[in-house]
Design an enzyme around this catalytic site. Structure first.
Site, short mmCIF file in Angstrom:
data_model
loop_
_atom_site.label_atom_id
_atom_site.label_comp_id
_atom_site.label_asym_id
_atom_site.label_seq_id
_atom_site.Cartn_x
_atom_site.Cartn_y
_atom_site.Cartn_z
N LEU A 49 77.69 38.69 30.58
CA LEU A 49 78.34 39.23 31.77
C LEU A 49 79.35 38.25 32.31
O LEU A 49 80.46 38.62 32.71
CB LEU A 49 77.29 39.56 32.82
CG LEU A 49 76.49 40.82 32.49
CD1 LEU A 49 75.39 41.02 33.49
CD2 LEU A 49 77.40 42.03 32.45
N ARG A 109 59.41 36.14 42.83
CA ARG A 109 58.82 35.90 41.52
C ARG A 109 57.94 34.67 41.45
O ARG A 109 56.87 34.70 40.84
CB ARG A 109 59.94 35.73 40.51
CG ARG A 109 60.67 37.01 40.34
CD ARG A 109 61.82 36.85 39.42
NE ARG A 109 62.35 38.19 39.20
CZ ARG A 109 63.45 38.44 38.53
NH1 ARG A 109 64.14 37.44 38.02
NH2 ARG A 109 63.87 39.67 38.37
C1 LIG Z 1 64.66 40.36 29.64
C2 LIG Z 1 65.56 39.97 30.79
C3 LIG Z 1 65.81 40.85 31.83
C4 LIG Z 1 66.63 40.50 32.88
N1 LIG Z 1 66.85 41.40 33.88
C5 LIG Z 1 67.69 41.07 34.89
C6 LIG Z 1 67.97 42.00 35.93
O1 LIG Z 1 67.45 43.12 35.95
N2 LIG Z 1 68.82 41.64 36.92
C7 LIG Z 1 69.42 40.42 36.93
O2 LIG Z 1 70.20 40.15 37.82
N3 LIG Z 1 69.18 39.51 35.94
C8 LIG Z 1 68.34 39.80 34.92
N4 LIG Z 1 68.09 38.89 33.94
C9 LIG Z 1 68.85 37.64 33.90
C10 LIG Z 1 70.25 37.89 33.36
O3 LIG Z 1 70.20 38.85 32.35
C11 LIG Z 1 70.89 36.65 32.78
O4 LIG Z 1 70.73 35.57 33.62
C12 LIG Z 1 72.38 36.88 32.60
O5 LIG Z 1 72.60 38.05 31.87
C13 LIG Z 1 73.05 35.72 31.92
O6 LIG Z 1 74.38 36.07 31.65
P1 LIG Z 1 75.40 35.02 31.10
O7 LIG Z 1 76.68 35.74 30.95
O8 LIG Z 1 75.38 33.81 31.94
O9 LIG Z 1 74.84 34.58 29.67
P2 LIG Z 1 74.36 35.40 28.38
O10 LIG Z 1 74.37 36.84 28.57
O11 LIG Z 1 73.10 34.74 27.94
O12 LIG Z 1 75.48 35.13 27.33
C14 LIG Z 1 75.61 33.92 26.64
C15 LIG Z 1 76.77 34.02 25.70
O13 LIG Z 1 77.06 32.74 25.21
C16 LIG Z 1 77.16 32.75 23.82
N5 LIG Z 1 76.73 31.45 23.34
C17 LIG Z 1 75.62 30.74 23.70
N6 LIG Z 1 75.62 29.54 23.09
C18 LIG Z 1 76.72 29.50 22.35
C19 LIG Z 1 77.28 28.51 21.50
N7 LIG Z 1 76.71 27.31 21.32
N8 LIG Z 1 78.44 28.79 20.87
C20 LIG Z 1 79.07 30.00 21.06
N9 LIG Z 1 78.60 30.94 21.87
C21 LIG Z 1 77.44 30.69 22.50
C22 LIG Z 1 76.33 33.89 23.35
O14 LIG Z 1 76.82 34.35 22.12
C23 LIG Z 1 76.55 34.89 24.49
O15 LIG Z 1 77.73 35.61 24.22
C24 LIG Z 1 67.24 39.23 32.89
C25 LIG Z 1 66.99 38.34 31.85
C26 LIG Z 1 66.13 38.69 30.82
C27 LIG Z 1 65.80 37.66 29.78
#
Ligand SMILES: Cc1cc2nc3c(=O)[nH]c(=O)nc-3n(C[C@H](O)[C@H](O)[C@H](O)COP(=O)(O)OP(=O)(O)OC[C@H]3O[C@@H](n4cnc5c(N)ncnc54)[C@H](O)[C@@H]3O)c2cc1C
Ligand code: SF4
Ligand code: FES
Lengths: 246, 640
Positions: free
Chosen positions: B50, B337
């Protein structure tokens, strides 16, 4: 449980590939299918063999990364289930299980069970979106959406882009995947302005990628883990025809 | 582990003045980049969740030249896809007394007074724009019969402000961002690199100027240069091996940036989610979350008596302990939580847990089914019930679910200022990868909000201020070569050990150690033990790990080994951070610091600060950033 696995091994795109037989013992019925493969892979590593490469990430049926043809069926025989959600309790002790990658020309094998599905991204690039730059949106309540439409759009939007529909289709068609996105957006008021141009661009891209045509065999929807229905394709075709008539 | 203390961080760069005006002020003071220059400015965004997906799309829309990276085969598969329950926003569409101020207040309080007020206020302000944006993109949120958006309540809040798309909110929001991203790929503003793992940051003349990545298909080590680098690589919960995170979630990107000079803030703040499916065996590869939204209608209980082996249906109501409703009458099953998790641990420690090993509590829908009817329950939670049945083989319409806490989210991450810039100029960090907005405990449905706030609205403004001084010219070749060499050496070293244990076996052992010693409850003794064991285990890893295959091919064993190696180093810093913070706060519970009722006891006099750790060759250096509360009065949290 004790099982015999026949697994497709292919070291890279230029390798011809072959089926290799492995025995796995002491499999717990509570294991997931991928956990069973993990156990085998741990053993292969210790024996100095190359473990079986397969794609996976969320392991809960939502990212669309996993996908194997199990005993001839994409994602296995259990309906509406991704490979990672399959549990060993659905297999018989002593069974022989064949495991192969998705097979379709637009999804070339990368290694073992890993295939290249980037064609799906290119179909979305062609028009699978609403053109609305960040910050330009009106208040979310400015356009009410009928609950029925929102729910139906949601149902189509649940497609996880796994590619099982393509693997199952005798023509290697990507119609169900493409139609799911077209249906999702065409059911919402926000998707109307680009409705016809979207359908045209996405279908044309699907053809350009080398996916086959749809002949209504229904194999796609039978294996689809999200149960995307066949009538999405009719909807896509109708929009496509309208777009071409313009 | 030895550490030293460095100077305090005095200025996190938030504007001064009334809190409602600060973001407006910053937006106005941020320098603008002339549209014609944007094309000449290159930005690298690592991660397509996201945060990264929305950021790359928006930067592309603005006209920057963007390169985007992810390790999966498509940006749509980032771990954000798995988020179930929903996203918060202060829309007050229900007229139930919600407001930006209340969301701000709830988040500061929910975070146990360990987050910055200025950041949280901005988050609450921007939250309303996110829902507008998502709806315009075609995100099919749940609606009511009148056609308006439906909402639900989530833990830690008494208003209904959580927007949702059945149990797949993360999927639908991510697909919205992904589609916006692909639109920019088609427009030529974003170049997408899938199946690429980032392994180092290139720092030249004190600025982040690029990344070293490995093409995971060919094994080729590539250099990519830019004027600024954005890390959106998610959380590090997989340090525990078992967590609800996707299997590939890792700390590699942020850890290697940390080694290059980015401070790591509050590494010990981890969130243990109360409602996950319990562990079923030794082979378990991950844990599955049951959305917190279930606590809206499900009631949590254990038998009153210890070791009660009767089937749940045979236990009459007066022999059940609905312990959350009993202890926290005001919030009941909807307490935050951290509180729900610890309460579950406590009843299980008392010997009243249910299921295998007594590590579980019931989440019961009997009363909801009686009250609302089975159909209504199915409409709301059908897919979650199905998921549960698939995994456990039990039908939750007939028998209560069994749940147990599991690692879920990491509030810690790279330190960033108000502009989301790390301590390396030009290195921005967004989403779960940074530490910014949740303090010591994140409220449900607030991670999606933060990721999208960062990506769609905050970063695109603040990075412009930095880029206005660019392009920054040639990148020092020596800096690139050094980073490349470091990456190659690490890979070669992993391949050359040729020992007798798999990377996963080390990861499992490290994870178990972290769960036992640095998990739901931490003590000085347990943390000291962990700090003794981790270096020993790491030593064994580097002597005895076995990585098959070569570096020049798709090699999943090598990928895992590299990630485990970084988890060792991070684990050590987490334990140190937990040891130094002798108070309890939010998700960080030090057994030595609790009140008479067993609730977390903060020590504001000594710990009202962010702990930002600098990497040092002779051990970490701690910088404290004092936290001040001008608006929300610091109180001991109470949900009773
Ligand atoms: C099962 C579950 C349910 C959840 N439900 C909710 C909810 O209902 N409401 C809410 O607010 N939050 C929820 N969360 C938390 C939330 O989903 C996450 O905190 C959030 O989506 C993280 O988004 P992000 O964009 O920071 O990272 P991520 O979505 O984890 O994306 C990480 C990105 O980085 C890339 N990446 C990682 N390391 C590397 C690397 N070394 N090299 C290249 N690319 C890399 C990956 O490919 C990916 O594209 C939930 C989490 C889980 C586990
Ligand atoms: S339509 Fe179904 S089978 Fe095809 S990609 Fe989508 S989810 Fe997979
Ligand atoms: S691993 Fe994500 S759907 Fe199977």
């Amino acid at each position: 449980m004790n099982l015999t696995l026949k697994v497709w091994r292919q070291s890279g795109p230029s390798d011809k590939g072959r089926m290799v037989t492995y025995k796995v013992e002491d499999v717990s019925p509570d294991m997931s299918f991928l956990e069973m493969l993990d156990v085998l892979n741990e053993r292969l590593i210790l024996e100095g063999d190359d473990p079986i490469a397969f794609d996976h990430d969320c392991r809960e049926g939502i990212c669309g990364m996993c996908g194997m043809v199990i005993n001839g069926v994409a994602h296995g025989e259990q309906r509406a289930t991704t490979t990672c959600q399959l549990h060993m309790r659905h297999f018989e002790d002593g069974a022989t299980i064949t495991i192969e990658p998705w097979r379709a020309a637009p999804f070339p094998v990368v290694k073992d069970l890993v295939v290249d599905r980037s064609a799906f991204d290119r179909i979305i690039q062609a028009g699978g979106f609403v053109s609305v730059p960040a910050g330009s949106a009106p208040d979310a309540h400015s356009i009410p959406v009928r609950k029925e439409d929102a729910d139906a759009a949601f149902d189509a939007a649940t497609c996880i882009g796994c590619g099982a529909c393509v693997a199952a289709c005798p023509n290697g068609s990507a119609s169900l995947f493409t139609a799911a996105k077209i249906t999702h957006l065409s059911l919402l008021p926000q998707g109307q302005p680009e409705r016809l141009s979207r359908a045209k661009a996405m279908v044309d891209q699907m053809d350009a990628e080398g996916f086959g045509g749809c002949t209504n065999t229904g194999e796609c929807t039978a294996v689809c883990p999200k149960g995307i229905p066949l009538d999405a394709i009719a909807r896509m075709n109708a929009d496509y025809l309208k777009a071409n008539a313009k | 582990m030895k550490y030293t203390e460095g100077p305090e961080i005095r200025d996190a760069k938030a504007p001064s003045g009334p809190i409602e005006e600060r973001w407006e002020k910053r937006k106005f003071s941020a320098k603008l980049v002339n549209p014609a220059n944007k094309r000449k400015l290159n930005v690298i965004v690592v991660g397509t969740g996201l945060a990264g997906g929305s950021a790359a799309a928006t930067l592309g829309e603005l006209g920057y030249n963007v390169k985007s990276f992810c390790y999966q085969d498509s940006p749509r598969r980032a771990h954000s896809i798995a988020a179930q329950g929903g996203i918060n926003a202060a829309k007050n569409y229900r007229g139930d007394g919600d407001s930006i101020y209340r969301l701000f207040y709830d988040t500061v309080k929910g975070g146990d007074f360990r987050a910055r007020e200025s950041n949280v206020y901005r988050l609450a302000q921007v939250s309303v724009n996110i829902i507008d944006q998502a709806v315009a993109q075609g995100v099919p949120f749940a609606r009511e019969y009148g056609g308006l958006l439906d909402t639900r309540s989530f833990g830690g809040a008494q208003v209904s402000r959580t927007f949702y798309a059945r149990g797949q909110t993360g999927q639908q929001l991510l697909l919205g961002a992904y589609q916006a991203l692909e639109r920019q790929v088609a427009a030529g503003t974003v170049t997408m690199h899938t199946r690429h793992e980032m392994l180092d940051v290139i720092v030249s003349d004190g600025r982040a100027r690029g990344v070293i990545v490995r093409d995971m298909v060919t094994g080729e080590i590539e250099r990519h240069l830019a004027d600024a680098v954005v890390l959106a690589t998610g959380g590090y919960g997989n340090v525990f091996f078992l967590s609800t995170n996707a299997k590939g979630c890792n700390t590699t990107a942020i850890w290697r940036a940390h080694e290059r000079g980015a401070y790591f803030a509050n590494p010990c703040y981890t969130q243990i989610h109360p409602t996950c499916i319990p562990v079923s065996g030794e082979y378990q590869s991950k844990l599955t979350l049951m959305s917190e939204s279930l606590r809206n209608d499900g009631r949590v209980w254990v038998p009153l008596r210890k070791n009660d082996t009767r089937a749940p249906g045979d236990i009459p109501d007066d022999e059940r302990d609905y312990y959350l409703e009993r202890i926290y009458p005001a919030f009941g099953n909807l307490v935050p939580r951290d509180i729900a998790s610890r309460a579950a641990k406590n009843v299980c420690d008392e010997g009243r847990g249910v299921g295998p090993g007594g590590l579980g509590v019931y989440l019961d829908f009997r009363d909801a089914i009686n009250r609302l009817g089975r159909d209504a329950v199915e409409k709301k939670y059908g897919n979650l019930f199905e998921m549960y049945e698939r995994i456990t083989g039990e039908n939750p319409y007939d028998v209560p679910m069994r749940i147990y806490p599991a690692v879920h989210y990491t509030m810690g991450g790279l330190w960033v200022d108000y502009d989301l810039q790390s301590t390396i100029p030009g290195l921005f960090v967004i989403g779960e990868a940074n530490f910014s907005d949740h303090g010591a405990n994140r409220l449900g449905a607030s991670a999606l909000m933060q990721g999208l706030a960062d990506g769609y609205f905050v970063l695109p403004t603040t990075i412009g201020d930095y880029l206005a001084a660019g392009p920054f010219g040639e990148v020092d070749e020596a800096a690139i070569a050094e980073a490349e060499l470091k990456v190659r050496n690490k890979i070669d070293r992993l391949l050359s050990v040729n020992g007798t244990r798999t990377p996963d076996s080390f990861h499992r052992e490290l994870g178990k150690l972290m769960w036992d010693y640095c998990g739901m409850e931490r003590t000085e003794e347990s943390l000291r033990k962990a700090l003794e064991r981790i270096p020993e285990l790491r030593e064994e890893f580097w002597q005895n790990v076995k990585v098959t295959g070569t570096a020049e091919e798709l090699n999943q064993v090598l990928e895992r080994a590299g990630r485990v190696a970084d988890f060792f180093d991070l684990a050590e810093l987490m334990c140190l951070d937990a040891l130094v913070r002798t108070e309890s706060c939010g998700g960080h519970f030090r057994a030595e610091s609790q009140d008479a009722d067993g609730e977390a006891l903060r020590d504001d006099e000594n710990f009202a600060h962010v702990s930002a750790w600098e990497w040092g060759a002779d051990g970490p250096i701690l910088h404290k950033e004092p936290l001040e509360y001008e608006y929300v009065k610091m109180t001991q949290r109470s949900y009773k």
